[in-house]
Design a protein around this motif. Structure first.
Motif, PDB file in Angstrom:
ATOM      1  N   LEU A 416      17.367   8.985   4.702  1.00  0.00           N
ATOM      2  CA  LEU A 416      16.824   8.198   3.596  1.00  0.00           C
ATOM      3  C   LEU A 416      17.316   6.752   3.659  1.00  0.00           C
ATOM      4  O   LEU A 416      16.557   5.802   3.422  1.00  0.00           O
ATOM      5  CB  LEU A 416      17.229   8.848   2.272  1.00  0.00           C
ATOM      6  N   THR A 417      18.582   6.594   3.993  1.00  0.00           N
ATOM      7  CA  THR A 417      19.161   5.247   4.116  1.00  0.00           C
ATOM      8  C   THR A 417      18.469   4.456   5.215  1.00  0.00           C
ATOM      9  O   THR A 417      18.165   3.262   5.056  1.00  0.00           O
ATOM     10  CB  THR A 417      20.667   5.342   4.412  1.00  0.00           C
ATOM     11  N   LYS A 418      18.196   5.119   6.342  1.00  0.00           N
ATOM     12  CA  LYS A 418      17.522   4.445   7.455  1.00  0.00           C
ATOM     13  C   LYS A 418      16.091   4.049   7.079  1.00  0.00           C
ATOM     14  O   LYS A 418      15.625   2.949   7.413  1.00  0.00           O
ATOM     15  CB  LYS A 418      17.488   5.358   8.685  1.00  0.00           C
ATOM     16  N   VAL A 419      15.395   4.925   6.379  1.00  0.00           N
ATOM     17  CA  VAL A 419      14.016   4.631   5.952  1.00  0.00           C
ATOM     18  C   VAL A 419      13.993   3.428   5.009  1.00  0.00           C
ATOM     19  O   VAL A 419      13.159   2.519   5.145  1.00  0.00           O
ATOM     20  CB  VAL A 419      13.391   5.864   5.253  1.00  0.00           C
ATOM     21  N   LEU A 420      14.927   3.410   4.048  1.00  0.00           N
ATOM     22  CA  LEU A 420      14.992   2.304   3.103  1.00  0.00           C
ATOM     23  C   LEU A 420      15.343   0.994   3.810  1.00  0.00           C
ATOM     24  O   LEU A 420      14.752  -0.061   3.531  1.00  0.00           O
ATOM     25  CB  LEU A 420      16.026   2.619   2.023  1.00  0.00           C
ATOM     26  N   ARG A 421      16.299   1.060   4.737  1.00  0.00           N
ATOM     27  CA  ARG A 421      16.698  -0.150   5.471  1.00  0.00           C
ATOM     28  C   ARG A 421      15.539  -0.678   6.315  1.00  0.00           C
ATOM     29  O   ARG A 421      15.327  -1.903   6.398  1.00  0.00           O
ATOM     30  CB  ARG A 421      17.903   0.170   6.361  1.00  0.00           C
ATOM     31  N   LEU A 422      14.776   0.211   6.911  1.00  0.00           N
ATOM     32  CA  LEU A 422      13.621  -0.213   7.716  1.00  0.00           C
ATOM     33  C   LEU A 422      12.620  -0.960   6.855  1.00  0.00           C
ATOM     34  O   LEU A 422      12.099  -2.016   7.251  1.00  0.00           O
ATOM     35  CB  LEU A 422      12.958   1.004   8.366  1.00  0.00           C
ATOM     36  N   LYS A 423      12.358  -0.437   5.660  1.00  0.00           N
ATOM     37  CA  LYS A 423      11.427  -1.115   4.749  1.00  0.00           C
ATOM     38  C   LYS A 423      11.944  -2.497   4.366  1.00  0.00           C
ATOM     39  O   LYS A 423      11.199  -3.483   4.348  1.00  0.00           O
ATOM     40  CB  LYS A 423      11.222  -0.264   3.497  1.00  0.00           C
ATOM     41  N   GLU A 424      13.231  -2.595   4.069  1.00  0.00           N
ATOM     42  CA  GLU A 424      13.816  -3.881   3.671  1.00  0.00           C
ATOM     43  C   GLU A 424      13.711  -4.911   4.788  1.00  0.00           C
ATOM     44  O   GLU A 424      13.358  -6.072   4.542  1.00  0.00           O
ATOM     45  CB  GLU A 424      15.283  -3.685   3.273  1.00  0.00           C
ATOM     46  N   VAL A 425      13.994  -4.504   6.017  1.00  0.00           N
ATOM     47  CA  VAL A 425      13.961  -5.446   7.141  1.00  0.00           C
ATOM     48  C   VAL A 425      12.515  -5.848   7.452  1.00  0.00           C
ATOM     49  O   VAL A 425      12.239  -7.012   7.775  1.00  0.00           O
ATOM     50  CB  VAL A 425      14.649  -4.835   8.386  1.00  0.00           C
ATOM     51  N   GLN A 426      11.597  -4.884   7.363  1.00  0.00           N
ATOM     52  CA  GLN A 426      10.181  -5.219   7.584  1.00  0.00           C
ATOM     53  C   GLN A 426       9.693  -6.223   6.548  1.00  0.00           C
ATOM     54  O   GLN A 426       8.972  -7.169   6.872  1.00  0.00           O
ATOM     55  CB  GLN A 426       9.337  -3.947   7.535  1.00  0.00           C
ATOM     56  N   ASN A 427      10.093  -6.008   5.296  1.00  0.00           N
ATOM     57  CA  ASN A 427       9.735  -6.969   4.243  1.00  0.00           C
ATOM     58  C   ASN A 427      10.316  -8.346   4.521  1.00  0.00           C
ATOM     59  O   ASN A 427       9.638  -9.369   4.370  1.00  0.00           O
ATOM     60  CB  ASN A 427      10.251  -6.473   2.883  1.00  0.00           C
ATOM     61  N   ALA A 428      11.582  -8.373   4.922  1.00  0.00           N
ATOM     62  CA  ALA A 428      12.251  -9.645   5.201  1.00  0.00           C
ATOM     63  C   ALA A 428      11.578 -10.371   6.362  1.00  0.00           C
ATOM     64  O   ALA A 428      11.389 -11.592   6.320  1.00  0.00           O
ATOM     65  CB  ALA A 428      13.727  -9.397   5.515  1.00  0.00           C
TER      66      ALA A 428
END
Length: 445
Positions: A416-428
């Motif tokens: 779950l942490t990896k999925v959330l981090r991926l979304k954050e970096v893609q947004n950034a």
């Protein structure tokens, strides 16, 4: 269950075909956004101000009509002269005799009340102003162009916000898809744990831990859905109409390929700074005009009478003339204003150079940040895939009573942490690309 969610996403994409595309949304922003509409009014105001300044070159034509009544001796005598109706009797000559030359003439000093109507048309024309009117015209034209740049910059800002929202919604949809898969897996794990508890292999605390994790995943889903709803509200605000669905997939923005020189040439902030330098040059010429003579011409034509518009041509009169005016001394005000204009020009030149250096630095910084995000995204995608496989492996081992529920939940948390981090970096990454497009004055890529 995965097939169900894949079908759900596919169905959502089909319905999204009826939604608003990014290209159409940009068109609607330009046409309907209230902030841009206000900027257009500002632009129109500057256009009218320029036209008003240019109009001063053509002089002015004024028509005046005076209606007066007086018994003042000086006024009455003047009225009669203007009307070409003065007689010797008005001087009191009928009272004059050789022996009483000291007698005050009553007709002259105590005239009867009189009406006076004067109609006059007058034209004034500036012949030479030392360049003052010309520079006013140039400055207002430059300010008009500056307002156009302001409107274009605001439009780019709204498009930037719109793109961020579209891509954020797409990433949220993908994030929700992954969260639903995790929720489904947690539901399976809960069923497995409950069955094992009934057989006496695990304790109730294990089941409670799984249920707690399921509640946590559900909370994340609700948060993501609320954020998505808020993004739709924001898009609706930008385009000026309700939007409940978007059309297309907007997860990874295309990287902007543009040279440093191209960005510096197209950037609106640099164009505005350059325009500021030109305006400051014009202001120097404007202040210099105070040391030059002002030459104007005028002509008027009119008629006066005791009755309104009575025998106009009989009592008409005209005056023409030139006027030259040169200020000799005003306490140094003109000199100080000229020096101020020169200092402002130096300041504007420095601001232009600062804008170029600042934009060039920002361009390099954003490019570097984009590259860093892209490397991290590539790594995170592999980590998400690996974390999911590890979780499935641990869930299988838990079903075989080889590992504990704590280890399974820990692996799920890592996923779950990896999925959330991926979304954050893609947004950034997307936001940085849109910032780069804004620097280069690009609307859509």
């Amino acid at each position: 269950m995965k097939l169900f969610f894949l079908a759900l996403i596919t169905l959502g994409i089909c319905f999204a075909q009826d939604g608003l595309s990014l290209e159409n949304a940009i068109t609607k922003v330009k046409a309907n956004n209230q902030e841009i509409a206000i900027a257009k009014f500002d632009e129109q105001i500057k256009t009218l101000e320029h036209q008003a300044a240019v109009g001063q070159n053509y002089g002015s034509l004024d028509l005046s009509q005076a209606a007066l009544r007086s018994n003042d001796a000086l006024n009455i005598f003047g009225y009669k002269l203007q009307s070409r109706q003065a007689t010797f009797a008005d001087f009191g000559f009928k009272q004059f005799s050789g022996s009483n030359y000291m007698l005050a003439p009553n007709d002259l000093n105590n005239p009867s009340d009189r009406n006076h109507f004067q109609t006059k048309i007058e034209y004034t024309l500036p012949l030479y102003t030392g360049g003052k009117i010309e520079q006013y015209g140039k400055i207002t034209k430059a300010l008009q162009e500056m307002s156009t740049l302001d409107r274009e910059a605001l439009t780019l800002e709204k498009i930037y916000e719109l793109k961020k929202s579209f891509f954020a919604i797409s990433l949220l949809d993908n994030y929700l898809y992954n969260l639903h898969i995790i929720a489904t897996n947690t539901t399976k794990l809960e069923a497995t744990t409950e069955a094992m508890m009934q057989e006496g292999y695990v304790k109730k605390v294990d089941l409670l831990e799984v249920q707690s994790k399921q509640a946590d995943v559900e909370r994340l889903i609700k948060q993501a859905e609320a954020n998505r709803t808020l993004l739709y509200y924001f898009i609706s605000y930008l385009v000026g109409e309700p939007v409940t669905a978007i059309q297309g997939n907007y997860e990874e923005a295309e990287t902007l390929l543009s040279s440093d020189e191209r960005v510096l040439n197209d950037n609106l902030d640099i164009k505005k700074a350059a325009q500021g330098v030109e305006i400051s040059k014009m202001n120097i010429a404007l202040q210099e005009s105070a040391f030059l003579p002002q030459v104007g011409a005028f002509a008027n034509y009119g008629s006066s009478d005791e009755k309104l518009m009575n025998d106009f041509s009989k009592n008409d009169a005209y005056t023409v003339g030139l006027q030259i005016k040169l200020n000799i001394f005003n306490g140094g005000t003109d000199k100080n204003n000229l020096e101020k204009a020169r200092v402002e020009h130096l300041k504007a030149s420095q601001q232009l150079q600062l804008a170029k250096n600042s934009i060039a630095l920002s361009f390099k910084q954003i490019q570097t940040q984009i590259q860093s995000h892209e490397y991290e995204i590539q790594s995170l995608k592999k980590e998400v895939e690996l974390a999911h496989l590890i979780y499935e492996n641990y869930a299988g081992r838990y079903a075989e009573k080889i590992t504990s529920i704590n280890e399974v939940l820990m692996k799920q948390s890592e996923e779950l942490t990896k999925v959330l981090r991926l979304k954050e970096v893609q947004n950034a990454r997307n936001e940085k690309i849109f910032e780069l497009q804004k620097l280069a004055s690009k609307e859509i890529q």
